[in-house]
Structure formats: structure tokens, C-alpha cells
Design a protein around this motif. Structure first.
Motif, PDB file in Angstrom:
ATOM      1  N   LEU A  70      39.141  -4.572 -32.466  1.00  0.00           N
ATOM      2  CA  LEU A  70      37.961  -3.770 -32.752  1.00  0.00           C
ATOM      3  C   LEU A  70      37.994  -6.169 -33.100  1.00  0.00           C
ATOM      4  O   LEU A  70      38.187  -6.622 -34.212  1.00  0.00           O
ATOM      5  CB  LEU A  70      37.655  -3.513 -33.865  1.00  0.00           C
ATOM      6  CG  LEU A  70      36.783  -3.303 -35.014  1.00  0.00           C
ATOM      7  CD1 LEU A  70      34.918  -3.462 -33.721  1.00  0.00           C
ATOM      8  CD2 LEU A  70      36.372  -2.945 -36.269  1.00  0.00           C
ATOM      9  N   ILE A  71      37.000  -6.666 -33.027  1.00  0.00           N
ATOM     10  CA  ILE A  71      36.144  -7.409 -33.043  1.00  0.00           C
ATOM     11  C   ILE A  71      34.791  -8.139 -33.271  1.00  0.00           C
ATOM     12  O   ILE A  71      33.959  -7.177 -32.971  1.00  0.00           O
ATOM     13  CB  ILE A  71      36.276  -8.342 -31.505  1.00  0.00           C
ATOM     14  CG1 ILE A  71      37.907  -8.798 -31.086  1.00  0.00           C
ATOM     15  CG2 ILE A  71      35.972  -9.930 -31.234  1.00  0.00           C
ATOM     16  CD1 ILE A  71      38.314  -9.382 -29.490  1.00  0.00           C
ATOM     17  N   LEU A  72      34.970  -8.704 -34.081  1.00  0.00           N
ATOM     18  CA  LEU A  72      33.641  -9.023 -35.662  1.00  0.00           C
ATOM     19  C   LEU A  72      33.509  -9.844 -35.750  1.00  0.00           C
ATOM     20  O   LEU A  72      34.046 -10.614 -36.191  1.00  0.00           O
ATOM     21  CB  LEU A  72      33.495  -7.579 -36.538  1.00  0.00           C
ATOM     22  CG  LEU A  72      34.683  -6.792 -36.887  1.00  0.00           C
ATOM     23  CD1 LEU A  72      34.470  -5.954 -37.435  1.00  0.00           C
ATOM     24  CD2 LEU A  72      33.017  -6.240 -36.324  1.00  0.00           C
ATOM     25  N   PRO A  73      32.164 -10.950 -35.287  1.00  0.00           N
ATOM     26  CA  PRO A  73      30.928 -12.378 -36.107  1.00  0.00           C
ATOM     27  C   PRO A  73      31.659 -12.491 -37.467  1.00  0.00           C
ATOM     28  O   PRO A  73      31.890 -13.121 -38.284  1.00  0.00           O
ATOM     29  CB  PRO A  73      30.209 -11.674 -35.502  1.00  0.00           C
ATOM     30  CG  PRO A  73      30.268 -10.542 -34.909  1.00  0.00           C
ATOM     31  CD  PRO A  73      30.951 -10.174 -34.545  1.00  0.00           C
ATOM     32  N   ALA A  74      31.149 -10.897 -37.984  1.00  0.00           N
ATOM     33  CA  ALA A  74      31.513 -11.013 -39.754  1.00  0.00           C
ATOM     34  C   ALA A  74      31.734  -9.105 -40.109  1.00  0.00           C
ATOM     35  O   ALA A  74      31.419  -8.430 -39.386  1.00  0.00           O
ATOM     36  CB  ALA A  74      30.328 -11.322 -39.979  1.00  0.00           C
ATOM     37  N   TRP A  75      32.156  -9.196 -41.272  1.00  0.00           N
ATOM     38  CA  TRP A  75      32.223  -8.422 -41.886  1.00  0.00           C
ATOM     39  C   TRP A  75      31.477  -7.028 -42.208  1.00  0.00           C
ATOM     40  O   TRP A  75      30.372  -7.729 -42.473  1.00  0.00           O
ATOM     41  CB  TRP A  75      33.746  -7.787 -42.911  1.00  0.00           C
ATOM     42  CG  TRP A  75      35.008  -8.770 -42.355  1.00  0.00           C
ATOM     43  CD1 TRP A  75      35.571 -10.007 -43.776  1.00  0.00           C
ATOM     44  CD2 TRP A  75      36.041  -8.903 -41.786  1.00  0.00           C
ATOM     45  NE1 TRP A  75      36.609 -10.391 -43.251  1.00  0.00           N
ATOM     46  CE2 TRP A  75      36.456  -9.646 -42.549  1.00  0.00           C
ATOM     47  CE3 TRP A  75      35.662  -7.670 -40.928  1.00  0.00           C
ATOM     48  CZ2 TRP A  75      37.862  -9.738 -41.084  1.00  0.00           C
ATOM     49  CZ3 TRP A  75      36.590  -7.605 -39.843  1.00  0.00           C
ATOM     50  CH2 TRP A  75      37.865  -8.823 -40.638  1.00  0.00           C
ATOM     51  N   ARG A  76      31.396  -5.783 -42.102  1.00  0.00           N
ATOM     52  CA  ARG A  76      30.394  -5.280 -42.124  1.00  0.00           C
ATOM     53  C   ARG A  76      29.960  -5.502 -44.238  1.00  0.00           C
ATOM     54  O   ARG A  76      29.112  -5.548 -44.881  1.00  0.00           O
ATOM     55  CB  ARG A  76      30.356  -3.560 -41.756  1.00  0.00           C
ATOM     56  CG  ARG A  76      29.148  -3.474 -42.178  1.00  0.00           C
ATOM     57  CD  ARG A  76      29.483  -1.709 -42.419  1.00  0.00           C
ATOM     58  NE  ARG A  76      29.575  -1.338 -40.965  1.00  0.00           N
ATOM     59  CZ  ARG A  76      29.779  -0.062 -40.194  1.00  0.00           C
ATOM     60  NH1 ARG A  76      29.462   0.440 -41.261  1.00  0.00           N
ATOM     61  NH2 ARG A  76      29.842  -0.068 -38.618  1.00  0.00           N
ATOM     62  N   ASP A  77      31.006  -5.492 -44.265  1.00  0.00           N
ATOM     63  CA  ASP A  77      31.877  -5.501 -45.481  1.00  0.00           C
ATOM     64  C   ASP A  77      32.977  -6.071 -46.505  1.00  0.00           C
ATOM     65  O   ASP A  77      33.550  -5.488 -45.967  1.00  0.00           O
ATOM     66  CB  ASP A  77      31.636  -3.951 -46.961  1.00  0.00           C
ATOM     67  CG  ASP A  77      31.533  -3.799 -48.065  1.00  0.00           C
ATOM     68  OD1 ASP A  77      31.506  -5.081 -48.550  1.00  0.00           O
ATOM     69  OD2 ASP A  77      31.246  -2.919 -48.592  1.00  0.00           O
ATOM     70  N   PRO A  78      33.176  -7.623 -47.272  1.00  0.00           N
ATOM     71  CA  PRO A  78      34.383  -7.726 -47.286  1.00  0.00           C
ATOM     72  C   PRO A  78      35.175  -6.990 -47.881  1.00  0.00           C
ATOM     73  O   PRO A  78      36.101  -7.179 -48.085  1.00  0.00           O
ATOM     74  CB  PRO A  78      33.743  -8.862 -47.670  1.00  0.00           C
ATOM     75  CG  PRO A  78      32.362  -9.250 -47.628  1.00  0.00           C
ATOM     76  CD  PRO A  78      31.704  -8.087 -47.237  1.00  0.00           C
TER      77      PRO A  78
END
Length: 198
Positions: A64-72
Motif C-alpha cells: 500500500l503506497i500512500l502520499p499521506a497517512w489518513r490518520d497519523p
């Protein structure tokens, strides 16, 4: 972006169980022609059921590659069940990855909504123009016997439906037989949004 890194092992597919379900004979000269058709039909049924439920039937590796965390404070994983998170890495703008110490995160296992949690207050910051990469293994097990019985039956029923109508063109959402949908009901994650719709 979700990437399947480990392909489905053909040896794990229940081709013989599917052949018996269809009541196909064996020992005929066309057996070698039916094998690829049965395998392709099973793959299509497994993919449809996994897409509809968010549950991975046979264990495989994903990234899973994400530009930002949905929730840190915890990143939900889109598939279940998750057997293990093998790596959390941070990718910089140049594409270089560095692994995060496993002591800094942990997996909150859940049959419907697994979450990658920080050991402290927050997951490590993702570099500017970079990405967080979570590599994990999802699935009930490596062999067909590990899949729950109702999901095994749903695959055989849906594969038989696809096999029967394989010349009928594209089969959409409406083509999911009622018996299959009933078997999948308990495995579908409840998503509450506007109006409380599932």
C-alpha cells in the motif's frame, strides 16, 4: 495505490473441487483443454468475491503506497485478514526507500478493519513529495482448506455461474447470483456514511 506483489499460486486453486462441483468427467481427451478454462473461471470468481468483500481468500503479499497517512494515529489497511505487516518504509522524492524500525509500529489485527498503529503518538512523517509504503501479507491461508467454508462455497457457485455463461459477454454486478450474495453478506464490512448506508 494498492499493488499485489505476490501472484496467486495456481497450485492453491481448487480446480479438482470445481471439476467435481460441475460434475465434469475425467480421463477424456479434452481434460487438458478444460484445465485452463476452469482455472481462469476460478480466478475470476475469487477476484470478484475479494473485491466485493475486501477479504483476501488465499494469502498473498501486497504493498500500500500512500502520499499521506489518513490518520497519523493509525493507518487503516484496505484488505483483511492481515496475517502480518512485513515492512513499513518511507520513500523520498527521489524514490529511495528507508525502512522504519518495527519497534515504532504495530498491527492492530481485525477480521474486517486492520490498522497499522504507531508505537508512540503518530506514525513517522512522510517526506515531502514522497510516500509511505506498507508491505503486508493478507489472506485466510496459503491453501484452499484455510478459507472459511461459506466463502469456499461462494467461489464454487460463482465460478459455476461464470462457467455456465462464459459466452454471454461481460457480466456485471447484477450477474452476482442471489445465493452467492447471501453467502457473502456476513463477510462484507459495514461502511457507515451519509445516511448510515452500508
Amino acid at each position: 495505490m494498492l499493488i499485489e506483489e505476490t501472484p496467486l499460486d495456481p497450485a492453491a486453486l481448487p480446480v479438482e473441487a470445481f471439476r467435481a462441483h460441475l460434475r465434469l468427467g475425467t480421463g477424456f481427451s479434452q481434460d487438458d483443454l478444460q484445465g485452463p478454462v476452469l482455472e481462469a473461471t476460478l480466478r475470476a470468481a475469487i477476484a470478484a468475491i475479494e473485491a466485493r468483500t475486501g477479504k483476501i481468500l488465499l494469502a498473498r503479499g501486497f504493498a500500500l503506497i500512500l502520499p499521506a497517512w489518513r490518520d497519523p494515529g493509525g493507518q487503516p489497511l484496505p484488505l483483511a485478514p492481515v496475517a502480518s505487516v512485513t515492512e513499513l518504509a518511507l520513500r523520498d522524492a527521489a524514490g529511495e526507500e528507508s525502512a522504519v524500525d518495527p519497534a515504532r509500529w504495530w498491527l492492530e489485527a481485525d477480521h474486517h478493519s486492520p490498522v497499522l498503529r504507531p508505537a508512540g503518538l503518530a506514525l513517522p512523517a512522510i517526506p515531502a513529495r514522497g510516500a509511505g509504503v506498507i508491505r503486508f501479507t493478507a489472506g485466510f491461508g496459503a491453501d484452499w482448506a484455510a478459507v472459511p467454508a461459506d466463502l469456499r462455497q461462494a467461489v464454487l457457485l460463482l465460478a459455476a455461474h461464470y462457467y455456465e455463461y462464459r459466452d454471454a459477454g461481460a457480466l456485471g454486478e447484477a450477474a452476482m447470483p442471489a445465493g452467492v450474495a447471501g453467502l457473502l453478506g456476513p463477510w462484507r464490512a459495514l461502511r457507515l456514511g451519509a445516511g448510515g448506508a452500508a
